[in-house]
Design an enzyme around this catalytic site. Structure first.
Site, PDB file in Angstrom:
ATOM      1  N   HIS A  25       0.863  -1.195   0.000  1.00  0.00           N
ATOM      2  CA  HIS A  25       0.000   0.000   0.000  1.00  0.00           C
ATOM      3  C   HIS A  25       0.890   1.233   0.000  1.00  0.00           C
ATOM      4  CE1 HIS A  25      -3.901   2.062   1.218  1.00  0.00           C
ATOM      5  NE2 HIS A  25      -3.008   3.026   1.152  1.00  0.00           N
ATOM      6  N   ASP A  60       1.310   2.670   3.551  1.00  0.00           N
ATOM      7  CA  ASP A  60       0.467   3.846   3.301  1.00  0.00           C
ATOM      8  C   ASP A  60       1.331   5.102   3.348  1.00  0.00           C
ATOM      9  OD1 ASP A  60      -1.830   5.300   2.692  1.00  0.00           O
ATOM     10  OD2 ASP A  60      -2.504   5.421   4.766  1.00  0.00           O
ATOM     11  N   HIS A 105     -10.518   1.256   1.637  1.00  0.00           N
ATOM     12  CA  HIS A 105     -10.327   2.255   2.693  1.00  0.00           C
ATOM     13  C   HIS A 105     -11.587   2.193   3.541  1.00  0.00           C
ATOM     14  CE1 HIS A 105      -8.830   6.255   4.310  1.00  0.00           C
ATOM     15  NE2 HIS A 105     -10.025   6.123   4.856  1.00  0.00           N
ATOM     16  N   HIS A 156      -4.802  -0.498   5.717  1.00  0.00           N
ATOM     17  CA  HIS A 156      -4.337   0.301   6.856  1.00  0.00           C
ATOM     18  C   HIS A 156      -5.293   0.239   8.053  1.00  0.00           C
ATOM     19  CE1 HIS A 156      -7.098   3.071   4.942  1.00  0.00           C
ATOM     20  NE2 HIS A 156      -6.230   3.472   4.044  1.00  0.00           N
ATOM     21  N   HIS A 163       1.707   5.318  -1.730  1.00  0.00           N
ATOM     22  CA  HIS A 163       1.402   6.503  -2.539  1.00  0.00           C
ATOM     23  C   HIS A 163       2.717   7.059  -3.084  1.00  0.00           C
ATOM     24  CE1 HIS A 163      -2.773   6.780  -1.082  1.00  0.00           C
ATOM     25  NE2 HIS A 163      -2.264   6.272   0.027  1.00  0.00           N
ATOM     26  N   LEU A 164       2.811   7.155  -4.393  1.00  0.00           N
ATOM     27  CA  LEU A 164       4.027   7.679  -5.025  1.00  0.00           C
ATOM     28  C   LEU A 164       3.843   9.070  -5.627  1.00  0.00           C
ATOM     29  CD1 LEU A 164       5.664   4.615  -6.847  1.00  0.00           C
ATOM     30  CD2 LEU A 164       6.523   5.859  -4.851  1.00  0.00           C
ATOM     31  N   ARG A 165       2.585   9.561  -5.659  1.00  0.00           N
ATOM     32  CA  ARG A 165       2.315  10.877  -6.254  1.00  0.00           C
ATOM     33  C   ARG A 165       2.713  10.887  -7.732  1.00  0.00           C
ATOM     34  NH1 ARG A 165      -0.867  10.973  -2.135  1.00  0.00           N
ATOM     35  NH2 ARG A 165      -0.089  11.897  -0.206  1.00  0.00           N
ATOM     36  N   HIS A 200       3.456  14.498   1.675  1.00  0.00           N
ATOM     37  CA  HIS A 200       2.918  15.846   1.466  1.00  0.00           C
ATOM     38  C   HIS A 200       4.029  16.821   1.821  1.00  0.00           C
ATOM     39  CE1 HIS A 200      -1.363  14.822   0.971  1.00  0.00           C
ATOM     40  NE2 HIS A 200      -1.214  13.951   1.951  1.00  0.00           N
ATOM     41  N   ASN A 206      -5.010   7.405  -6.228  1.00  0.00           N
ATOM     42  CA  ASN A 206      -5.704   8.670  -5.937  1.00  0.00           C
ATOM     43  C   ASN A 206      -4.877   9.888  -6.331  1.00  0.00           C
ATOM     44  OD1 ASN A 206      -3.936   8.026  -3.791  1.00  0.00           O
ATOM     45  ND2 ASN A 206      -5.069   9.290  -2.340  1.00  0.00           N
TER      46      ASN A 206
END
EC number: 3.5.2.3
Length: 344
Positions: free
Chosen positions: A13, A247, A135, A173, A15-17, A251, A41
């Protein structure tokens, strides 16, 4: 000096943007992990096979030269999804669809408004062997934020599993004793990812002595009894149902230290070391490899990685921040110590 060699782990899980942010963070994961399940996302979200394949190409281009890292691609489930899209996704090698209840987390505005209208889509996922990643929080404004995961279990998760009993579901998560119990009691078609922060921190770490914006993530950190239940689950008799999913959600520092700060913790930089700390504290270092490197691969139906990594019982100091596009990124435990280091 104590060392621990394990099969190279996977992050189920992540997030790599995109864009410069992707280029900044992808190398951290590629250094530790063999594969990662990439969350869809983005803005706009990854909703079609073409979107996913284009995003995969951008990820591959952001990796260090010679990297063997493999991104496993997912699609963002929307109200417009069809059984035909599921078949297309399967044919293209997409591993899963991700459910974001509309408004639940970062970039979830395109999320599903009524999952029960998508039962034919879920039935096709079960038929095709595509995983359903959840989620698991309700977005009803009347439900307290600390109760949204537990409410989701009764309102959504159990009814869906009753209607599509052979659907392969990853409860992503998880943060509560209730979620751990659901996974433990469900069939072998239900598993869960657990993050380093939910195994190491509780809501005091977010709120006591001042608000700690870099500990703010969704689902939000819970009370200590829930953290203990998660540690018990990942080290217990049915530990095969739980696996590593950071996860990790980068940011910019300016977006976190803000009057309305973003949710997400960036842990990819030292992910396996943080998990090693959890398992060591629990007296279960012998179970780290299964959690990090075996359980997820087995559930996804893919082979384990063929190479290994070695952790050394040697303290490291986490940087206060690292470059992130035009700004900076604050990693989990910034400025603090972790008792393990990966030998690169």
């Amino acid at each position: 000096m104590q060392t621990l060699t394990i099969i190279r782990p996977d992050d189920m899980h992540l997030h790599l943007r995109d864009g410069d942010a992707l280029k900044a963070v992808a190398p951290y994961t590629a250094r530790q992990m063999g594969r990662a399940v990439i969350m869809p996302n983005l803005k706009p979200p990854v909703v079609s096979v073409a979107d996913a394949l284009a995003y995969k190409a951008r990820i591959m281009a952001a990796l260090p030269e010679g990297s063997a890292f493999e991104p496993l691609m997912t699609l963002y489930l929307t109200d417009n999804a069809t059984p035909e899209l599921v078949r297309e996704a399967k044919a293209a090698g997409i591993v899963a669809f991700k459910l974001y209840p509309a408004g639940a987390t970062t970039n979830s505005d395109s999320g599903v408004t009524d999952l029960f209208k998508l039962i034919p889509v879920l039935e096709e996922m079960a038929k095709q062997g595509i995983l359903f990643l959840v989620h698991g929080e309700v977005t009803d404004p009347e439900i307290d934020i600390f109760d949204r995961e537990a409410a989701f279990i009764g309102r959504v998760m159990k009814p869906v599993l009753a209607q599509v009993p052979n659907l392969k579901v990853v409860f992503e998560h998880i943060t509560t004793a209730e979620a751990a119990r659901l996974v433990l009691e469900a069939g072998d078609n239900v598993a869960a990812t657990v993050t380093p922060q939910h195994l190491l921190l509780n809501r005091n770490d977010l709120l006591v002595g001042g608000v700690r914006p870099h500990h703010f993530c969704l689902p939000v950190l819970k009370r200590e009894t829930h953290r203990q239940a998660l540690v018990a689950a990942v080290t217990g008799e049915k530990a095969h149902k739980f696996f590593l999913g950071t996860d990790s959600a980068p940011h910019a520092k300016s977006a976190k230290e803000n009057a309305c700060g973003c949710a997400g913790m960036f842990s990819a930089m030292t992910a396996i070391e943080l998990y090693a700390e959890v398992f060591e504290k629990a007296g279960a270092l012998d179970k780290l490899e299964a959690f990090a490197s075996k359980n997820g691969a087995r559930f996804y139906g893919i082979p384990e990685n063929t190479d290994t990594i070695t952790l050394v019982k040697q303290s490291q100091t986490v940087p206060a921040s690292v470059p992130y596009g035009d700004g900076e990124l604050v990693p989990m435990r910034a400025g603090g110590e972790i008792g393990w280091t990966v030998q690169y």
